[in-house]
Design a protein around this motif. Structure first.
Motif, mmCIF file in Angstrom:
data_model
loop_
_atom_site.group_PDB
_atom_site.id
_atom_site.type_symbol
_atom_site.label_atom_id
_atom_site.label_comp_id
_atom_site.label_asym_id
_atom_site.label_seq_id
_atom_site.Cartn_x
_atom_site.Cartn_y
_atom_site.Cartn_z
ATOM 1 N N ASP A 90 -22.562 12.719 42.399
ATOM 2 C CA ASP A 90 -22.606 14.179 42.280
ATOM 3 C C ASP A 90 -23.766 14.616 41.395
ATOM 4 N N ARG A 91 -23.917 13.892 40.253
ATOM 5 C CA ARG A 91 -25.042 14.232 39.380
ATOM 6 C C ARG A 91 -26.373 13.998 40.096
ATOM 7 N N ARG A 92 -26.409 12.929 40.897
ATOM 8 C CA ARG A 92 -27.654 12.675 41.640
ATOM 9 C C ARG A 92 -27.890 13.797 42.678
ATOM 10 N N GLU A 93 -26.774 14.302 43.236
ATOM 11 C CA GLU A 93 -26.923 15.409 44.175
ATOM 12 C C GLU A 93 -27.478 16.650 43.460
ATOM 13 N N GLN A 94 -26.953 16.870 42.219
ATOM 14 C CA GLN A 94 -27.491 17.982 41.429
ATOM 15 C C GLN A 94 -28.968 17.755 41.104
ATOM 16 N N GLN A 95 -29.301 16.504 40.762
ATOM 17 C CA GLN A 95 -30.713 16.187 40.495
ATOM 18 C C GLN A 95 -31.560 16.386 41.755
ATOM 19 N N MET A 96 -30.967 16.008 42.917
ATOM 20 C CA MET A 96 -31.705 16.234 44.151
ATOM 21 C C MET A 96 -31.930 17.730 44.384
ATOM 22 N N GLU A 97 -30.887 18.540 44.069
ATOM 23 C CA GLU A 97 -31.047 19.978 44.213
ATOM 24 C C GLU A 97 -32.141 20.495 43.271
ATOM 25 N N ALA A 98 -32.128 19.917 42.006
ATOM 26 C CA ALA A 98 -33.204 20.308 41.067
ATOM 27 C C ALA A 98 -34.566 19.871 41.591
ATOM 28 N N LEU A 99 -34.584 18.687 42.214
ATOM 29 C CA LEU A 99 -35.850 18.206 42.793
ATOM 30 C C LEU A 99 -36.282 19.105 43.947
ATOM 31 N N ARG A 100 -35.289 19.587 44.731
ATOM 32 C CA ARG A 100 -35.658 20.513 45.806
ATOM 33 C C ARG A 100 -36.242 21.801 45.234
ATOM 34 N N GLN A 101 -35.618 22.280 44.137
ATOM 35 C CA GLN A 101 -36.172 23.475 43.493
ATOM 36 C C GLN A 101 -37.576 23.206 42.948
ATOM 37 N N VAL A 102 -37.736 22.008 42.360
ATOM 38 C CA VAL A 102 -39.077 21.635 41.856
ATOM 39 C C VAL A 102 -40.065 21.568 43.009
ATOM 40 N N ALA B 193 -39.813 23.251 45.806
ATOM 41 C CA ALA B 193 -40.113 24.634 46.211
ATOM 42 C C ALA B 193 -41.105 25.274 45.247
ATOM 43 N N THR B 194 -40.866 24.999 43.929
ATOM 44 C CA THR B 194 -41.822 25.527 42.929
ATOM 45 C C THR B 194 -43.208 24.929 43.139
ATOM 46 N N GLN B 195 -43.220 23.658 43.507
ATOM 47 C CA GLN B 195 -44.509 23.000 43.772
ATOM 48 C C GLN B 195 -45.202 23.637 44.974
ATOM 49 N N GLN B 196 -44.410 23.912 46.024
ATOM 50 C CA GLN B 196 -45.011 24.587 47.186
ATOM 51 C C GLN B 196 -45.531 25.968 46.817
ATOM 52 N N LEU B 197 -44.750 26.695 45.972
ATOM 53 C CA LEU B 197 -45.202 28.025 45.535
ATOM 54 C C LEU B 197 -46.493 27.915 44.734
ATOM 55 N N LEU B 198 -46.527 26.893 43.839
ATOM 56 C CA LEU B 198 -47.757 26.693 43.046
ATOM 57 C C LEU B 198 -48.929 26.312 43.946
ATOM 58 N N GLU B 199 -48.628 25.475 44.982
ATOM 59 C CA GLU B 199 -49.708 25.129 45.910
ATOM 60 C C GLU B 199 -50.203 26.370 46.650
ATOM 61 N N ALA B 200 -49.233 27.265 47.049
ATOM 62 C CA ALA B 200 -49.668 28.503 47.715
ATOM 63 C C ALA B 200 -50.502 29.368 46.781
ATOM 64 N N ARG B 201 -50.051 29.461 45.489
ATOM 65 C CA ARG B 201 -50.832 30.243 44.529
ATOM 66 C C ARG B 201 -52.200 29.605 44.292
ATOM 67 N N LEU B 202 -52.192 28.245 44.271
ATOM 68 C CA LEU B 202 -53.473 27.562 44.096
ATOM 69 C C LEU B 202 -54.395 27.837 45.284
ATOM 70 N N THR B 203 -53.782 27.880 46.504
ATOM 71 C CA THR B 203 -54.596 28.219 47.682
ATOM 72 C C THR B 203 -55.146 29.632 47.578
ATOM 73 N N GLU B 204 -54.262 30.570 47.121
ATOM 74 C CA GLU B 204 -54.734 31.949 46.946
ATOM 75 C C GLU B 204 -55.847 32.020 45.911
ATOM 76 N N LYS B 205 -55.652 31.288 44.809
ATOM 77 C CA LYS B 205 -56.710 31.281 43.780
ATOM 78 C C LYS B 205 -58.008 30.690 44.332
ATOM 79 N N SER B 206 -57.862 29.639 45.180
ATOM 80 C CA SER B 206 -59.070 29.057 45.781
ATOM 81 C C SER B 206 -59.762 30.065 46.680
ATOM 82 N N ASP B 207 -58.921 30.797 47.491
ATOM 83 C CA ASP B 207 -59.515 31.833 48.346
ATOM 84 C C ASP B 207 -60.190 32.913 47.509
ATOM 85 N N ALA B 208 -59.484 33.323 46.411
ATOM 86 C CA ALA B 208 -60.096 34.333 45.528
ATOM 87 C C ALA B 208 -61.379 33.811 44.911
ATOM 88 N N LEU B 209 -61.371 32.494 44.580
ATOM 89 C CA LEU B 209 -62.588 31.901 44.013
ATOM 90 C C LEU B 209 -63.722 31.909 45.038
#
Length: 349
Positions: free
Chosen positions: A253-265, A267-283
Protein backbone atom coordinates in the motif's frame (compact mmCIF):
# COMPACT_ATOMS: atom_id res chain seq x y z
CA UNK A 1 13.74 101.58 -61.57
CA UNK A 2 13.55 105.39 -61.21
CA UNK A 3 12.24 106.59 -57.89
CA UNK A 4 8.81 108.23 -57.85
CA UNK A 5 9.10 112.05 -58.44
CA UNK A 6 12.54 112.07 -60.11
CA UNK A 7 12.57 114.89 -62.64
CA UNK A 8 15.06 116.40 -65.01
CA UNK A 9 15.29 119.49 -62.77
CA UNK A 10 16.48 117.32 -59.90
CA UNK A 11 19.19 115.81 -62.12
CA UNK A 12 20.20 119.30 -63.35
CA UNK A 13 20.41 120.60 -59.79
CA UNK A 14 22.59 117.68 -58.70
CA UNK A 15 24.83 118.11 -61.77
CA UNK A 16 25.24 121.83 -61.14
CA UNK A 17 26.13 121.13 -57.53
CA UNK A 18 28.85 118.70 -58.57
CA UNK A 19 30.23 121.13 -61.14
CA UNK A 20 30.30 123.87 -58.51
CA UNK A 21 32.27 121.58 -56.23
CA UNK A 22 34.77 120.86 -59.02
CA UNK A 23 33.69 117.25 -59.46
CA UNK A 24 32.83 115.49 -62.66
CA UNK A 25 29.04 115.02 -62.96
CA UNK A 26 29.09 111.32 -63.81
CA UNK A 27 26.03 109.10 -63.58
CA UNK A 28 27.21 107.53 -60.32
CA UNK A 29 28.16 110.89 -58.80
CA UNK A 30 24.77 112.39 -59.72
CA UNK A 31 23.00 109.33 -58.27
CA UNK A 32 24.98 109.67 -55.03
CA UNK A 33 24.12 113.37 -54.90
CA UNK A 34 20.43 112.45 -55.33
CA UNK A 35 20.68 110.15 -52.31
CA UNK A 36 21.27 106.87 -54.20
CA UNK A 37 17.81 107.04 -55.76
CA UNK A 38 16.73 106.69 -59.36
CA UNK A 39 17.97 104.32 -62.02
CA UNK A 40 21.22 105.00 -63.79
CA UNK A 41 19.59 104.74 -67.19
CA UNK A 42 17.11 107.51 -66.30
CA UNK A 43 19.85 109.73 -64.85
CA UNK A 44 21.98 109.11 -67.96
CA UNK A 45 19.02 110.03 -70.20
CA UNK A 46 18.39 113.31 -68.31
CA UNK A 47 22.09 114.20 -68.41
CA UNK A 48 22.19 113.57 -72.13
CA UNK A 49 19.12 115.74 -72.68
CA UNK A 50 20.63 118.53 -70.56
CA UNK A 51 23.88 118.35 -72.56
CA UNK A 52 21.94 118.47 -75.84
CA UNK A 53 19.93 121.47 -74.63
CA UNK A 54 23.03 123.32 -73.53
CA UNK A 55 25.09 122.21 -76.55
CA UNK A 56 23.99 125.08 -78.81
CA UNK A 57 25.10 127.72 -76.27
CA UNK A 58 28.48 126.16 -75.55
CA UNK A 59 31.57 125.89 -77.72
CA UNK A 60 32.29 122.67 -79.50
CA UNK A 61 33.63 120.08 -77.10
CA UNK A 62 37.11 118.73 -77.44
CA UNK A 63 37.91 115.19 -78.47
CA UNK A 64 38.83 114.31 -74.90
CA UNK A 65 35.42 115.46 -73.63
CA UNK A 66 33.67 113.35 -76.29
CA UNK A 67 35.89 110.44 -75.40
CA UNK A 68 35.14 110.99 -71.72
CA UNK A 69 31.41 111.01 -72.49
CA UNK A 70 31.77 107.83 -74.52
CA UNK A 71 33.68 106.21 -71.67
CA UNK A 72 31.03 107.30 -69.20
CA UNK A 73 28.27 105.89 -71.36
CA UNK A 74 30.16 102.65 -71.80
CA UNK A 75 30.83 102.53 -68.08
CA UNK A 76 27.13 103.20 -67.39
CA UNK A 77 26.10 100.39 -69.76
CA UNK A 78 28.69 98.06 -68.25
CA UNK A 79 27.60 99.01 -64.76
CA UNK A 80 23.94 98.48 -65.64
CA UNK A 81 24.72 95.14 -67.27
CA UNK A 82 26.90 94.12 -64.33
CA UNK A 83 24.15 95.16 -61.90
CA UNK A 84 21.61 93.14 -63.84
CA UNK A 85 23.91 90.09 -63.87
CA UNK A 86 24.74 90.52 -60.20
CA UNK A 87 21.04 90.91 -59.35
CA UNK A 88 20.19 87.83 -61.46
CA UNK A 89 23.04 85.88 -59.87
CA UNK A 90 21.97 87.14 -56.43
CA UNK A 91 18.38 86.05 -57.08
CA UNK A 92 19.56 82.69 -58.34
CA UNK A 93 21.87 82.25 -55.35
CA UNK A 94 19.05 83.26 -53.01
CA UNK A 95 16.75 80.73 -54.64
CA UNK A 96 19.46 78.07 -54.50
CA UNK A 97 20.21 79.04 -50.90
CA UNK A 98 16.52 78.77 -50.02
CA UNK A 99 16.37 75.35 -51.67
CA UNK A 100 19.59 74.33 -49.92
CA UNK A 101 18.24 75.56 -46.60
CA UNK A 102 15.02 73.63 -47.15
CA UNK A 103 17.03 70.54 -48.10
CA UNK A 104 19.30 71.12 -45.08
CA UNK A 105 16.26 71.48 -42.78
CA UNK A 106 14.75 68.31 -44.26
CA UNK A 107 18.07 66.51 -43.85
CA UNK A 108 18.35 67.74 -40.25
CA UNK A 109 14.77 66.61 -39.55
CA UNK A 110 15.48 63.22 -41.13
CA UNK A 111 18.72 63.04 -39.16
CA UNK A 112 16.87 63.84 -35.92
CA UNK A 113 14.22 61.24 -36.78
CA UNK A 114 16.87 58.66 -37.54
CA UNK A 115 18.70 59.56 -34.32
CA UNK A 116 15.51 59.10 -32.29
CA UNK A 117 14.77 55.84 -34.09
CA UNK A 118 18.34 54.73 -33.51
CA UNK A 119 18.03 55.56 -29.81
CA UNK A 120 14.70 53.70 -29.61
CA UNK A 121 16.22 50.72 -31.43
CA UNK A 122 19.16 50.78 -29.00
CA UNK A 123 16.80 50.81 -26.00
CA UNK A 124 14.73 48.00 -27.54
CA UNK A 125 17.94 46.04 -28.13
CA UNK A 126 19.02 46.51 -24.51
CA UNK A 127 15.57 45.44 -23.26
CA UNK A 128 15.57 42.41 -25.59
CA UNK A 129 19.04 41.41 -24.37
CA UNK A 130 17.94 41.76 -20.73
CA UNK A 131 14.82 39.64 -21.39
CA UNK A 132 17.01 37.15 -23.24
CA UNK A 133 19.40 36.86 -20.29
CA UNK A 134 16.50 36.54 -17.81
CA UNK A 135 14.88 33.81 -19.93
CA UNK A 136 18.19 32.02 -20.24
CA UNK A 137 18.77 32.10 -16.45
CA UNK A 138 15.22 30.88 -15.78
CA UNK A 139 15.67 28.07 -18.32
CA UNK A 140 18.92 27.06 -16.61
CA UNK A 141 17.18 27.01 -13.22
CA UNK A 142 14.31 24.94 -14.67
CA UNK A 143 16.83 22.53 -16.22
CA UNK A 144 18.64 22.13 -12.85
CA UNK A 145 15.31 21.50 -11.07
CA UNK A 146 14.32 19.01 -13.76
CA UNK A 147 17.60 17.12 -13.40
CA UNK A 148 17.12 17.01 -9.61
CA UNK A 149 13.59 15.61 -10.07
CA UNK A 150 14.89 13.05 -12.55
CA UNK A 151 17.55 11.90 -10.04
CA UNK A 152 14.93 11.72 -7.27
CA UNK A 153 12.53 9.79 -9.53
CA UNK A 154 15.27 7.34 -10.46
CA UNK A 155 16.08 6.73 -6.76
CA UNK A 156 12.43 6.18 -5.88
CA UNK A 157 11.98 3.79 -8.80
CA UNK A 158 15.06 1.80 -7.67
CA UNK A 159 13.74 1.60 -4.08
CA UNK A 160 10.34 0.54 -5.41
CA UNK A 161 11.94 -2.23 -7.46
CA UNK A 162 13.88 -3.42 -4.38
CA UNK A 163 10.71 -3.48 -2.25
CA UNK A 164 8.85 -5.31 -5.01
CA UNK A 165 11.59 -7.98 -5.13
CA UNK A 166 11.47 -8.32 -1.31
CA UNK A 167 7.66 -8.70 -1.43
CA UNK A 168 7.92 -11.37 -4.12
CA UNK A 169 10.50 -13.23 -2.01
CA UNK A 170 8.20 -13.13 1.07
CA UNK A 171 5.27 -14.38 -1.00
CA UNK A 172 7.42 -17.28 -2.23
CA UNK A 173 8.37 -18.14 1.39
CA UNK A 174 4.72 -17.97 2.44
CA UNK A 175 3.68 -20.26 -0.40
CA UNK A 176 6.43 -22.75 0.54
CA UNK A 177 5.34 -22.68 4.18
CA UNK A 178 1.68 -23.22 3.25
CA UNK A 179 2.67 -26.12 0.96
CA UNK A 180 4.74 -27.67 3.76
CA UNK A 181 1.83 -27.32 6.21
CA UNK A 182 -0.60 -28.88 3.75
CA UNK A 183 1.83 -31.73 3.15
CA UNK A 184 2.19 -32.26 6.88
CA UNK A 185 -1.56 -32.30 7.43
CA UNK A 186 -2.15 -34.80 4.62
CA UNK A 187 0.74 -36.96 5.80
CA UNK A 188 -0.51 -36.92 9.43
CA UNK A 189 -4.04 -37.70 8.29
CA UNK A 190 -2.87 -40.61 6.17
CA UNK A 191 -0.69 -41.81 8.98
CA UNK A 192 -3.55 -41.67 11.48
CA UNK A 193 -5.88 -43.51 9.11
CA UNK A 194 -3.25 -46.12 8.41
CA UNK A 195 -2.54 -46.55 12.10
CA UNK A 196 -6.25 -46.83 12.88
CA UNK A 197 -6.71 -49.54 10.27
CA UNK A 198 -3.70 -51.43 11.47
CA UNK A 199 -4.93 -51.11 15.06
CA UNK A 200 -8.34 -52.50 14.24
CA UNK A 201 -6.80 -55.35 12.26
CA UNK A 202 -4.38 -56.11 15.05
CA UNK A 203 -7.14 -55.85 17.69
CA UNK A 204 -9.29 -58.33 15.77
CA UNK A 205 -6.50 -60.66 14.63
CA UNK A 206 -3.89 -60.33 17.37
CA UNK A 207 -5.58 -59.90 20.76
CA UNK A 208 -2.60 -61.45 22.31
CA UNK A 209 -0.26 -58.83 21.13
CA UNK A 210 -2.21 -56.09 22.96
CA UNK A 211 0.67 -55.28 25.28
CA UNK A 212 3.08 -54.90 22.39
CA UNK A 213 0.58 -52.79 20.58
CA UNK A 214 0.17 -50.61 23.66
CA UNK A 215 3.89 -50.12 23.74
CA UNK A 216 3.87 -49.32 20.10
CA UNK A 217 0.96 -46.98 20.80
CA UNK A 218 3.09 -45.21 23.40
CA UNK A 219 5.86 -44.93 20.85
CA UNK A 220 3.37 -43.66 18.34
CA UNK A 221 2.09 -41.23 20.94
CA UNK A 222 5.60 -39.84 21.31
CA UNK A 223 5.92 -39.51 17.59
CA UNK A 224 2.53 -37.83 17.48
CA UNK A 225 3.70 -35.43 20.19
CA UNK A 226 6.79 -34.66 18.17
CA UNK A 227 4.66 -34.25 15.05
CA UNK A 228 2.30 -32.01 17.01
CA UNK A 229 5.22 -29.93 18.17
CA UNK A 230 6.37 -29.73 14.59
CA UNK A 231 2.83 -28.75 13.61
CA UNK A 232 2.82 -26.07 16.34
CA UNK A 233 6.12 -24.81 15.01
CA UNK A 234 4.77 -24.81 11.46
CA UNK A 235 1.63 -23.02 12.68
CA UNK A 236 3.83 -20.39 14.34
CA UNK A 237 5.82 -20.03 11.16
CA UNK A 238 2.55 -19.76 9.28
CA UNK A 239 1.43 -17.03 11.70
CA UNK A 240 4.70 -15.22 11.19
CA UNK A 241 4.32 -15.67 7.46
CA UNK A 242 0.79 -14.28 7.65
CA UNK A 243 2.04 -11.31 9.69
CA UNK A 244 4.83 -10.79 7.16
CA UNK A 245 2.22 -11.00 4.42
CA UNK A 246 0.17 -8.30 6.20
CA UNK A 247 3.31 -6.18 6.52
CA UNK A 248 4.04 -6.77 2.86
CA UNK A 249 0.48 -5.76 2.03
CA UNK A 250 0.93 -2.57 4.06
CA UNK A 251 4.28 -2.08 2.36
CA UNK A 252 2.56 -2.63 -0.98
CA UNK A 253 0.00 0.00 0.00
CA UNK A 254 2.81 2.38 0.88
CA UNK A 255 4.48 1.51 -2.42
CA UNK A 256 1.18 2.27 -4.15
CA UNK A 257 1.15 5.65 -2.40
CA UNK A 258 4.76 6.18 -3.48
CA UNK A 259 3.76 5.22 -7.01
CA UNK A 260 0.97 7.80 -6.84
CA UNK A 261 3.54 10.36 -5.62
CA UNK A 262 5.79 9.30 -8.47
CA UNK A 263 2.90 9.79 -10.89
CA UNK A 264 2.40 13.28 -9.48
CA UNK A 265 6.14 13.90 -9.80
CA UNK A 266 5.95 12.65 -13.39
CA UNK A 267 3.02 14.98 -14.06
CA UNK A 268 5.01 17.82 -12.48
CA UNK A 269 7.95 16.80 -14.64
CA UNK A 270 5.78 16.91 -17.75
CA UNK A 271 4.48 20.34 -16.70
CA UNK A 272 8.05 21.54 -16.16
CA UNK A 273 9.03 20.10 -19.54
CA UNK A 274 6.10 21.99 -21.13
CA UNK A 275 7.16 25.18 -19.35
CA UNK A 276 10.73 24.54 -20.44
CA UNK A 277 9.47 24.15 -24.02
CA UNK A 278 7.55 27.42 -23.69
CA UNK A 279 10.63 29.12 -22.29
CA UNK A 280 12.66 27.72 -25.19
CA UNK A 281 10.09 29.06 -27.65
CA UNK A 282 10.14 32.42 -25.85
CA UNK A 283 13.93 32.34 -26.00
CA UNK A 284 13.78 31.68 -29.75
CA UNK A 285 11.31 34.55 -30.13
CA UNK A 286 13.64 36.78 -28.10
CA UNK A 287 16.51 35.77 -30.39
CA UNK A 288 14.30 36.60 -33.39
CA UNK A 289 13.33 40.00 -31.94
CA UNK A 290 16.98 40.61 -31.09
CA UNK A 291 18.02 39.84 -34.69
CA UNK A 292 15.22 42.11 -36.00
CA UNK A 293 16.29 44.93 -33.65
CA UNK A 294 19.92 44.55 -34.75
CA UNK A 295 18.80 44.61 -38.41
CA UNK A 296 16.68 47.75 -37.76
CA UNK A 297 19.65 49.32 -36.00
CA UNK A 298 21.91 48.55 -38.97
CA UNK A 299 19.29 49.99 -41.36
CA UNK A 300 18.97 53.13 -39.23
CA UNK A 301 22.73 53.52 -39.20
CA UNK A 302 22.87 53.17 -42.97
CA UNK A 303 20.10 55.77 -43.38
CA UNK A 304 21.89 58.09 -40.95
CA UNK A 305 25.15 57.71 -42.89
CA UNK A 306 23.25 58.35 -46.15
CA UNK A 307 21.74 61.50 -44.61
CA UNK A 308 25.19 62.63 -43.52
CA UNK A 309 26.48 62.15 -47.07
CA UNK A 310 23.51 64.05 -48.53
CA UNK A 311 24.00 66.84 -45.98
CA UNK A 312 27.69 67.06 -46.88
CA UNK A 313 26.76 67.21 -50.60
CA UNK A 314 24.23 69.99 -49.91
CA UNK A 315 26.80 71.94 -47.94
CA UNK A 316 29.35 71.50 -50.71
CA UNK A 317 26.87 72.76 -53.31
CA UNK A 318 26.00 75.73 -51.07
CA UNK A 319 29.68 76.60 -50.68
CA UNK A 320 30.13 76.30 -54.45
CA UNK A 321 27.26 78.72 -55.11
CA UNK A 322 28.59 81.14 -52.51
CA UNK A 323 32.01 80.99 -54.18
CA UNK A 324 30.41 81.67 -57.61
CA UNK A 325 28.52 84.61 -56.09
CA UNK A 326 31.72 86.04 -54.66
CA UNK A 327 33.47 85.59 -58.01
CA UNK A 328 30.59 87.41 -59.76
CA UNK A 329 30.64 90.23 -57.23
CA UNK A 330 34.39 90.75 -57.32
CA UNK A 331 34.76 91.88 -61.02
CA UNK A 332 31.78 94.22 -60.70
CA UNK A 333 33.22 95.80 -57.56
CA UNK A 334 36.62 96.17 -59.26
CA UNK A 335 34.99 97.89 -62.27
CA UNK A 336 33.12 100.27 -59.97
CA UNK A 337 36.29 101.03 -58.06
CA UNK A 338 38.24 101.69 -61.30
CA UNK A 339 35.51 103.97 -62.68
CA UNK A 340 35.26 105.94 -59.45
CA UNK A 341 39.05 106.23 -59.00
CA UNK A 342 39.81 107.27 -62.62
CA UNK A 343 39.83 111.15 -62.91
CA UNK A 344 37.77 112.65 -65.75
CA UNK A 345 39.79 113.89 -68.67
CA UNK A 346 39.72 117.62 -69.32
CA UNK A 347 39.09 118.68 -65.68
CA UNK A 348 42.58 120.22 -65.40
CA UNK A 349 42.10 122.57 -68.35
Amino acid sequence: MARTGLYKSDVKKARDTLVALGRHPSVDAVRVELGNTGSKSTIHKYLKELEEEEGSAQQPRSISAALQEMVERLASHLQAEADERVNAARDEVRAVSARMEQALAAANAANADLSSRLEMAGKALIAARAAHESSREECQQQAVALRALEVRTTGLQERLQENELHRISLEDKHQHARAALDHYRSAAKEQREQDHRQHEQQCQALQAELRQLRQEAIVRQGEISRINQEGVRLVAELSHARQALVEQQALADRREQQMEALRQVAATQQLLEARLTEKSDALLQSDTRLAQAEQALATARQQWQQSELELAAVRARLETHELILRELRHPAEEKNAQLESSPPEGDGS
